[in-house]
Design a protein around this motif. Sequence first.
Motif, PDB file in Angstrom:
ATOM      1  N   SER A 140       0.910  -1.100   0.454  1.00 30.50           N
ATOM      2  CA  SER A 140      -0.396  -0.322   0.038  1.00 30.50           C
ATOM      3  C   SER A 140       0.989   1.220  -0.043  1.00 30.50           C
ATOM      4  O   SER A 140       2.197   1.362   0.638  1.00 30.50           O
ATOM      5  N   HIS A 141       0.315   2.755   0.090  1.00 28.86           N
ATOM      6  CA  HIS A 141       0.868   3.919   0.188  1.00 28.86           C
ATOM      7  C   HIS A 141       0.001   4.536   0.126  1.00 28.86           C
ATOM      8  O   HIS A 141      -1.710   4.140   1.060  1.00 28.86           O
ATOM      9  N   ASP A 142       0.186   5.287   1.652  1.00 29.49           N
ATOM     10  CA  ASP A 142      -1.035   5.829   2.606  1.00 29.49           C
ATOM     11  C   ASP A 142      -2.420   6.293   1.698  1.00 29.49           C
ATOM     12  O   ASP A 142      -3.023   6.825   2.303  1.00 29.49           O
ATOM     13  N   LEU A 143      -2.041   7.386   0.939  1.00 29.53           N
ATOM     14  CA  LEU A 143      -2.835   8.391  -0.050  1.00 29.53           C
ATOM     15  C   LEU A 143      -3.497   7.157  -1.391  1.00 29.53           C
ATOM     16  O   LEU A 143      -4.231   7.995  -1.761  1.00 29.53           O
ATOM     17  N   CYS A 144      -2.867   6.396  -1.659  1.00 29.51           N
ATOM     18  CA  CYS A 144      -3.537   5.617  -3.177  1.00 29.51           C
ATOM     19  C   CYS A 144      -4.616   5.534  -2.993  1.00 29.51           C
ATOM     20  O   CYS A 144      -5.140   4.515  -1.964  1.00 29.51           O
ATOM     21  N   PRO A 145      -5.388   5.735  -4.039  1.00 25.63           N
ATOM     22  CA  PRO A 145      -7.233   5.584  -3.342  1.00 25.63           C
ATOM     23  C   PRO A 145      -7.534   3.847  -3.870  1.00 25.63           C
ATOM     24  O   PRO A 145      -8.902   3.330  -4.150  1.00 25.63           O
ATOM     25  N   TYR A 146      -6.424   3.582  -5.595  1.00 24.64           N
ATOM     26  CA  TYR A 146      -7.066   2.583  -5.760  1.00 24.64           C
ATOM     27  C   TYR A 146      -6.330   1.342  -4.222  1.00 24.64           C
ATOM     28  O   TYR A 146      -7.045  -0.175  -4.623  1.00 24.64           O
ATOM     29  N   VAL A 147      -5.453   1.680  -3.791  1.00 28.58           N
ATOM     30  CA  VAL A 147      -5.414   0.503  -2.442  1.00 28.58           C
ATOM     31  C   VAL A 147      -6.214   0.669  -1.494  1.00 28.58           C
ATOM     32  O   VAL A 147      -6.899  -0.628  -1.457  1.00 28.58           O
ATOM     33  N   GLN A 148      -7.240   1.408  -1.200  1.00 27.32           N
ATOM     34  CA  GLN A 148      -8.811   1.740  -1.008  1.00 27.32           C
ATOM     35  C   GLN A 148      -9.517   0.802  -1.060  1.00 27.32           C
ATOM     36  O   GLN A 148     -10.317   0.130  -0.792  1.00 27.32           O
TER      37      GLN A 148
END
Length: 227
Positions: A10-18
């Motif tokens: 993940s990355h903290d701000l990535c919407p695709y991770v969300q």
Amino acid sequence: METTALTLVSHDLCPYVQRAAIALLEKGVGFARVTIDLSVRPDWFAALSPLGKVPLLRVGRPDGSEAVLFESNVICEYLEETQPGPKLHPADPLARAQHRAWMEFASAILGDVWGLETTPDAAVFDGKRQAIATKFARVEAALGDGPYFAGERFGLVDAAFAPVFRYFDLFDLLADTGVFAAVPKVRDWRAALARRPSVGAAVAVDYVERLHGFLARHDAYLLRAAR
């Protein structure tokens, strides 16, 4: 690094991770989460990610080997096909295909949001704002009685749009973008998704502060337009 059966990179701000995190949480399956800094990519990440992007899903096999999936929609589809828990796609093939298309539409909106949050230019900001409002008008026409995209049942389309709406939790505090002014069904849908536990748990508790810092680093027009 150690792996478990499922590890979400993940990355903290990535919407695709969300999206992927929401799908995992809705399925109720255990997973590990590894957060990286994309500005200083670890060597192991560069070796695993063909596009150099997150999310990645590391999938452990029974024989101890590992497969790696990239692209959020692919990861969500894999989870839908392989994991227990509630179904997040319709059973009907046509309806399922339509839902996949709306997930892509959410990605198109995210492309406009990227421009909205990173531009220092007022004219570019206004163009992106209008593009997002126009797209949400199309979404409004597709929504039913709610509370979710397809009615009472939460699905992958909801997982795709929830990160879009989350941006505006901060944006709305900074400027009146007006993108939701003429879309009452979208506003209700946004509110329903904000109450969903999986949506809340998809990001760290300091998400808003991190997003604000991102805007500051890009000299975003949003900050200068703050009320």
